[in-house]
Every structure is written in C-alpha cells, then in structure tokens.
Design an enzyme around this catalytic site. Structure first.
Site, PDB file in Angstrom:
ATOM      1  N   TYR A 153      -9.361  -0.691   0.114  1.00 28.99           N
ATOM      2  CA  TYR A 153      -9.506  -1.262  -1.227  1.00 28.99           C
ATOM      3  C   TYR A 153      -8.620  -2.485  -1.341  1.00 28.99           C
ATOM      4  O   TYR A 153      -7.440  -2.446  -0.999  1.00 28.99           O
ATOM      5  CB  TYR A 153      -9.111  -0.231  -2.291  1.00 28.99           C
ATOM      6  CG  TYR A 153      -9.264  -0.736  -3.716  1.00 28.99           C
ATOM      7  CD1 TYR A 153     -10.524  -1.035  -4.235  1.00 28.99           C
ATOM      8  CD2 TYR A 153      -8.156  -0.917  -4.545  1.00 28.99           C
ATOM      9  CE1 TYR A 153     -10.674  -1.492  -5.535  1.00 28.99           C
ATOM     10  CE2 TYR A 153      -8.296  -1.365  -5.851  1.00 28.99           C
ATOM     11  CZ  TYR A 153      -9.556  -1.655  -6.343  1.00 28.99           C
ATOM     12  OH  TYR A 153      -9.698  -2.105  -7.633  1.00 28.99           O
ATOM     13  N   ASP A 248      -2.724  -6.806   3.252  1.00 23.55           N
ATOM     14  CA  ASP A 248      -2.718  -6.413   1.851  1.00 23.55           C
ATOM     15  C   ASP A 248      -1.653  -5.335   1.687  1.00 23.55           C
ATOM     16  O   ASP A 248      -1.878  -4.166   1.991  1.00 23.55           O
ATOM     17  CB  ASP A 248      -4.096  -5.889   1.435  1.00 23.55           C
ATOM     18  CG  ASP A 248      -4.128  -5.488  -0.039  1.00 23.55           C
ATOM     19  OD1 ASP A 248      -3.051  -5.406  -0.653  1.00 23.55           O
ATOM     20  OD2 ASP A 248      -5.236  -5.255  -0.560  1.00 23.55           O
ATOM     21  N   LYS A 276       1.977  -4.105  -7.441  1.00 21.40           N
ATOM     22  CA  LYS A 276       2.545  -2.806  -7.802  1.00 21.40           C
ATOM     23  C   LYS A 276       4.097  -2.812  -7.899  1.00 21.40           C
ATOM     24  O   LYS A 276       4.623  -3.214  -8.918  1.00 21.40           O
ATOM     25  CB  LYS A 276       2.013  -1.715  -6.873  1.00 21.40           C
ATOM     26  CG  LYS A 276       0.478  -1.568  -7.084  1.00 21.40           C
ATOM     27  CD  LYS A 276      -0.155  -0.368  -6.440  1.00 21.40           C
ATOM     28  CE  LYS A 276      -1.576  -0.191  -6.941  1.00 21.40           C
ATOM     29  NZ  LYS A 276      -2.642  -0.563  -6.003  1.00 21.40           N
TER      30      LYS A 276
HETATM   31  C1  LIG Z   1      -3.918  -1.452  -6.161  1.00 27.03           C
HETATM   32  C2  LIG Z   1      -4.378  -2.259  -5.027  1.00 27.03           C
HETATM   33  C3  LIG Z   1      -4.979  -3.523  -5.209  1.00 27.03           C
HETATM   34  C4  LIG Z   1      -5.343  -4.042  -6.564  1.00 27.03           C
HETATM   35  O1  LIG Z   1      -4.255  -4.223  -7.403  1.00 27.03           O
HETATM   36  P1  LIG Z   1      -4.488  -4.275  -8.987  1.00 27.03           P
HETATM   37  O2  LIG Z   1      -3.141  -4.605  -9.530  1.00 27.03           O
HETATM   38  O3  LIG Z   1      -4.993  -2.926  -9.385  1.00 27.03           O
HETATM   39  O4  LIG Z   1      -5.497  -5.338  -9.235  1.00 27.03           O
HETATM   40  C5  LIG Z   1      -5.264  -4.290  -4.095  1.00 27.03           C
HETATM   41  N1  LIG Z   1      -4.998  -3.848  -2.857  1.00 27.03           N
HETATM   42  C6  LIG Z   1      -4.439  -2.637  -2.637  1.00 27.03           C
HETATM   43  C7  LIG Z   1      -4.133  -2.216  -1.243  1.00 27.03           C
HETATM   44  C8  LIG Z   1      -4.128  -1.811  -3.701  1.00 27.03           C
HETATM   45  O5  LIG Z   1      -3.618  -0.588  -3.489  1.00 27.03           O
END
Ligand SMILES: *Cc1c(COP(=O)(O)O)cnc(C)c1O
Length: 424
Positions: A153, A248, A276
């Site tokens: 994701y 990411d 986060k």
């Molecule tokens: C949570 C997450 C996102 C998206 O972040 P948001 O602040 O929810 O837009 C992207 N990449 C990873 C790996 C994530 O866990």
C-alpha cells in the site's frame, strides 16, 4: 426535552446515539474505511481520549491500544512533551503559508537521523509524499512506468491502488472502481522476493521504468518481514537500468530505531517517503533524497508539487518533539521488539496447545495474526475487545507496540489473548 432525557427514555447509550449520528452523516459511519470494522461484523469504535498505551471510548471503557493510529503514535497517547510542544506552538498562531523556524528544525532533525536525505519536502499525508516522489521520479528520469509490489500500500493515488494491500484486501476489492484503466497502464505489478520476475520486467520495459517503489518492511498485508538480499538486489538492478529506487517508509521510518530501514540495512534508495510517526500524531508526509534529484522539484525544477498546509507549525512542533524524544530513548527500541515476541510467542503456544492453525508475522515492534480458519478472526477480535485489548480490525493490518506500553500492558494483552483463544 433535553437530549440526555430522551436517551434515557429510549435506553440509548451515549455510544449508540453517536453511532447513529455518525452513520447518518458519514458513509459507513466513518471517514476512512478500515475504521468501520464492517469486515468483522462490528460497529466503529468512538474514542473520546487517549493516554499512554490506552484509549477510552465514550462509555469510558478503556482499551490497551495496539492500533496506535496505524503506527503513528509510537510514544503513546498524549505524551507530555508533545502536548507541551503543540500548546506552545499554538500560542504563536497556527498557519501562515510561509516558511517557519519549526519546519527547518524538524527537517534538520530528520536529516540527522537519515543522513542520505540532502533535501526534503513536507506534505500533509503519506499519500501525498508518495505522489510527490513518484512524480519526481518520472520527471527526473523522463520515463513513465512505475513498478510496485503486489499487496503493498502506498496511499490512495489512482495509479498505485492496483493490488493495494490491507484496506482493499479487507473489503475484498481487487481494484478500486473509479480508476480508469488508462490511469494504471504505467503501473507494473511485481512479486516481492522474486528476482526473476523483476529481471523479466526490466528486460521488457527497462528503458521505460522510472522507479521501483517498495515498502522495505511490509506493513499493509499483514507484516511482511524484510528480505535484505532482495532489497539490495533492487538497489542494484535499478542502478543498472538508470531507474530510481523509492523506499516507502511511511510506516517504518522511526519505527525500528532513530532513523529509517534504509540506514538499518545500509541501502541508500534514491528517494524516501515518510509520514505517520514524523508528525507525532498530526497529519504529515515528507519525501526526500539527494540534491541532484530533489532540485528537479519546483521552484528550482519543472516538477510541480505544492500545498497550502505543508510545514504547518503545529504539526512541525509535534513532529520535532516526538523525534527529539525518540532520539533520547533510542537505546530502548529493543524493548518493543521483546514485547512483540512475548505476545506472539504466547499466542503461538496456546494455538498449538488447543490445535488452532495460525500464522503470526512479526518484525521488531510490528506483528500481525492470521488464522487458517477465516471465521476465527472476527470472534477472536470481539473477545479481545470485550477484555479491553484493541487490535487492528483486520488480519491484513499490522499491530504495534509503543514506548508507553508497560510490562503490565503486555501481560494483560497476553492474558486476554489466552482467554480469547480458549473461547474460540
Ligand atoms: C499509511 C501509509 C501510506 C499513506 O499515508 P496516509 O497518511 O494515510 O496518506 C503510504 N504508504 C504506506 C507504506 C503507509 O503505511
């Protein structure tokens, strides 16, 4: 009649009346799908406060929190120094649409932890961080195609929602409606860990691949422990083909130490996405990399990216206070790993004892639980909730430990798990 009297007459709890109102104004009662708990046949929780390792619902029932805002609250809730930083920052006004000292300070703190970041840009979410990094990779290389891995994701951008991990997997949606084929034509899906697969992809599309984007530790299809050799291989093959490597690290940045997985493994991606934890629980995202690549961004370069609220001073203050605290206690990250081992080992033992098939995945302070019998998770989840233990409401989501979790919290979680398994 006063609202409370009406509620008493109809024996409505505060929670049920709020749920009713949430349902009538929000789709599925929520503003983000995973929160709805529909897939496990439950109603969303309505949380009124958090302190340390716990959150309280509107009926004042407390839960040991292993969701931790999907990993963001690594210091636990309402951490004193973060609270002070937010209060203090708010006394000076909260947004100017101009550069403030706070964003310089947070950026320098991040750079101290992740030295290969020469330039960084703040945005408002992980999704935006990834969108910025991907656009920059395409602009820098002059190529169109992006390679992503099945089940990872990277936020909800159209072209990255294919095989998009936990949220979609939970709802059994392979591909979001509303995303035209043309929007993901340039996205190639790869199998994580499969070198031949990537080799074939590069043989076919090498000249067109702008970047590979990867979660170096998977956090969105249960926990997917890293394959260091494979990550090194990705570094090598992207270099050979003049493609970029994007890590990411929206979940993993500052989750396993004061820094990124990239540093932990000594692998230097071209771009890194953060989010986060770095906002201390306020909305944030960031992407960064070497000067040479980052300077292609506007205003110096022609890759456009902008936002009204980027670098918001309250967010920056919360982020800086959080990272400063993490820098002070970075020697203690190992205790989070130990707690995960305690919880998961005791779960494994009891499952063997009673003959329940379960797959537990863990990496340092993250863990996920998947029962072989699909019908078990919703029941297990409910039994835990009744005992005051809050896990992520899907087998595809990761669970977390924070620095606020005490030995007693871990004991309580273990006890609740033992009871829940025996009730299954
Ligand atoms: C949570 C997450 C996102 C998206 O972040 P948001 O602040 O929810 O837009 C992207 N990449 C990873 C790996 C994530 O866990």
């Amino acid at each position: 009649m006063a609202e409370s009297t009406i509620n008493k007459l109809f024996k409505k709890t505060k929670e049920s009346s709020l749920l009713e109102r949430a349902n009538s104004i929000f789709v599925g009662g929520v503003n983000s799908p995973v929160r709805s708990m529909r897939s496990i046949g439950m109603k969303p929780l309505i949380i009124q406060k958090g302190k340390g390792s716990r959150v309280w619902n509107v009926e004042d029932k407390s839960y040991i929190d292993h969701v931790l805002s999907f990993g963001a609250m690594i210091l636990g809730h309402d951490h004193l120094s973060v609270e002070h930083a937010i209060k203090e920052a708010s006394e000076r006004g909260w947004h100017f649409g101009m550069t403030t000292p706070a964003e310089i300070e947070l950026a320098e703190t991040i750079k101290r932890a992740i030295p290969f970041i020469e330039k960084i840009r703040f945005v408002n979410s992980g999704t935006e961080a990834v969108m910025g990094a991907v656009r920059l990779a395409r602009g820098f290389t002059g190529r169109k195609k992006i390679v992503k891995f099945k089940h990872s994701y990277h936020g909800h951008a159209d072209y990255l929602l294919v095989e998009g991990g936990s949220g979609l997997a939970t709802l059994k949606i392979p591909l979001s409606k509303g995303v035209p084929e043309e929007f993901y034509e340039q996205t190639i899906i790869a199998e994580y860990g499969d070198q031949e697969n990537i080799e074939t992809i590069f043989k076919k599309n090498g000249e067109d691949i702008a970047a590979i984007i990867v979660e170096p530790v998977g956090g969105n299809y249960g926990v997917v422990p890293p394959n260091e050799k494979y990550l090194n291989y990705l570094r090598q093959i992207t270099k050979q083909n003049q493609s970029l490597l994007i890590f990411d690290e929206v979940i993993t940045g500052f989750r396993f130490g004061f820094g990124a997985v990239a540093d932990l493994f000594g692998i230097k991606p071209d771009l890194i996405c953060l989010g986060k934890i770095i906002g201390g629980g306020l909305p944030i995202g960031a992407f960064g990399g070497s000067d040479g690549i980052m300077q292609d961004l506007a205003p110096l370069g022609d890759v456009y990216q902008a936002s009204t609220f980027a670098g918001n001073p309250i967010v920056m203050a919360a982020g800086k206070a959080t990272l400063q605290e993490l820098e002070l206690i970075k020697g203690n990250y190992g205790s989070l790993t130990r707690y995960v081992h305690e919880i998961t080992e005791s779960l494994e033992e009891v499952c063997i004892e009673v003959g329940i098939g379960v797959n537990i995945s863990r990496y340092r302070s993250m863990f996920s639980i998947k029962f072989e019998d699909q019908d078990m998770f919703p029941k297990f989840y409910k039994y835990l909730l009744e005992q005051g233990v809050l896990l992520a409401p899907s087998e595809y989501e990761a669970n977390f430990i924070s620095f606020a979790h005490s030995k007693e919290d871990i004991e309580e979680t273990k006890e609740a798990i033992l009871k829940a398994i025996k009730m299954l």
